[in-house]
Design a protein around this motif. Sequence first.
Motif, PDB file in Angstrom:
ATOM      1  N   ARG A 164     -22.223 -18.784  -0.297  1.00  0.00           N
ATOM      2  CA  ARG A 164     -23.643 -19.232  -0.729  1.00  0.00           C
ATOM      3  C   ARG A 164     -23.763 -20.477  -1.306  1.00  0.00           C
ATOM      4  O   ARG A 164     -24.895 -20.897  -1.927  1.00  0.00           O
ATOM      5  CB  ARG A 164     -23.947 -18.536  -1.652  1.00  0.00           C
ATOM      6  N   ARG A 207     -25.285 -24.545  -4.886  1.00  0.00           N
ATOM      7  CA  ARG A 207     -25.361 -22.873  -4.444  1.00  0.00           C
ATOM      8  C   ARG A 207     -27.118 -23.600  -4.412  1.00  0.00           C
ATOM      9  O   ARG A 207     -27.938 -24.207  -4.665  1.00  0.00           O
ATOM     10  CB  ARG A 207     -25.367 -23.217  -6.012  1.00  0.00           C
ATOM     11  N   GLU A 208     -27.387 -22.441  -3.180  1.00  0.00           N
ATOM     12  CA  GLU A 208     -28.145 -21.731  -2.799  1.00  0.00           C
ATOM     13  C   GLU A 208     -29.856 -21.666  -3.586  1.00  0.00           C
ATOM     14  O   GLU A 208     -30.594 -22.200  -3.685  1.00  0.00           O
ATOM     15  CB  GLU A 208     -28.533 -21.123  -1.761  1.00  0.00           C
ATOM     16  N   PRO A 223     -22.081 -18.873   4.371  1.00  0.00           N
ATOM     17  CA  PRO A 223     -22.282 -16.938   3.870  1.00  0.00           C
ATOM     18  C   PRO A 223     -20.985 -16.705   3.197  1.00  0.00           C
ATOM     19  O   PRO A 223     -21.162 -15.719   2.573  1.00  0.00           O
ATOM     20  CB  PRO A 223     -22.116 -16.620   5.011  1.00  0.00           C
TER      21      PRO A 223
END
Length: 373
Positions: A287, A247-248, A284
């Motif tokens: 994420r 995850r970002e 997108p």
Amino acid sequence: MKKKFLFPLLLFIFLIGFACENDKIQPGFSEDGDAGKQFNPENIATVEKQDVTRIYEAVGTIRPLTESMIESQVSAQVIKVLHVPGTAVKKGELLIQLDARRLTAQLKQAQEGLNVAKNQLKQAQKSMDEAKAGLDQTMAAYNRTQKLFKSAIVTSQKLEIDKSAFLQAKARLEKSQEAEKSAKASIRNAEEIVKEGRIALGYSQIIAPAAGVVAKRMIDPGDIAVPGKPLLIIQTSGALRLEANVREGLISRVIIGNEYRILIKTIGKTVQSRVEEIVPYADPATRTFLVKATLPETPGIYPGMFGRLLIPVEKKQTLLIPQNAVIQVGQLELVYVKNNDTWQSVYIKTGKKLGDKIEVLAGLTGNETIGYK
């Protein structure tokens, strides 16, 4: 009538609720003093306070480090598929045999076209030789007539006839020379068509581009192979890697070249890996970033298996006790804690297992003495 029935129903519900209220388990020491006095532990341990690194588990899939997608270069029916998934193949080994009849016919037609072009060249060269001979003869006659005309021996009419014959012979030679050039161009074109036909015929035998193992088969005999349609997937090296989604918010903690542990729960192993690539683009929809980490050669690991990339996040203080000290009572967990000279059971909530120890999330404060069999 309804009121008479409603009162007993409400009384019944009240009694059930009262009974359930009395069955609730209160936190802390349980009321089993007699049982605690009779408890004689064989082992005694102290609740430890330790700084434990919190781990984020990024899920992923194990894939080959390098693989080849085998496709057909021509459209043809599949005659034979010589290997099944799991088969080792050598470089240049035949994988798939396609129907070569149409390609063979096209090559034969191209070769016939080449032979026709060669015959045309021979005829053009023969005509050119004849035209050269005719030109030489008419040129000699024309030159002789010119000399005689200057001496007033022949008439101008004879001079015009010989000149016309000379010009016609010259035109025939030029025409035969053009025919020769055209025949040579036709031969070059036919040779290219023959070359393409031989290459296309060679495509009817699909061979392994490198040594490896057949990982997947997507076609069977009788199917039509067309360009762009995958036929086989070959794992061209024995090395594997984990492709995990991070995850970002945590991607900054993953560094290319650093080593991280990978948990493969299916075989119950944790192996060391090295991050070799981070795709610099976040999905997108999820994420997350795609992280690729190489795996050491480990028996029992195969492409397509599930794995977890273990990323250290932060350290936190936690309580640890031996796993053997925890007693399971249905869905409840308890331990015996020394309280003065007696042992009393305490309900706890546990977390992750760390070796032979287990994390305690609630029920203990630390430094208590616990006993267990």
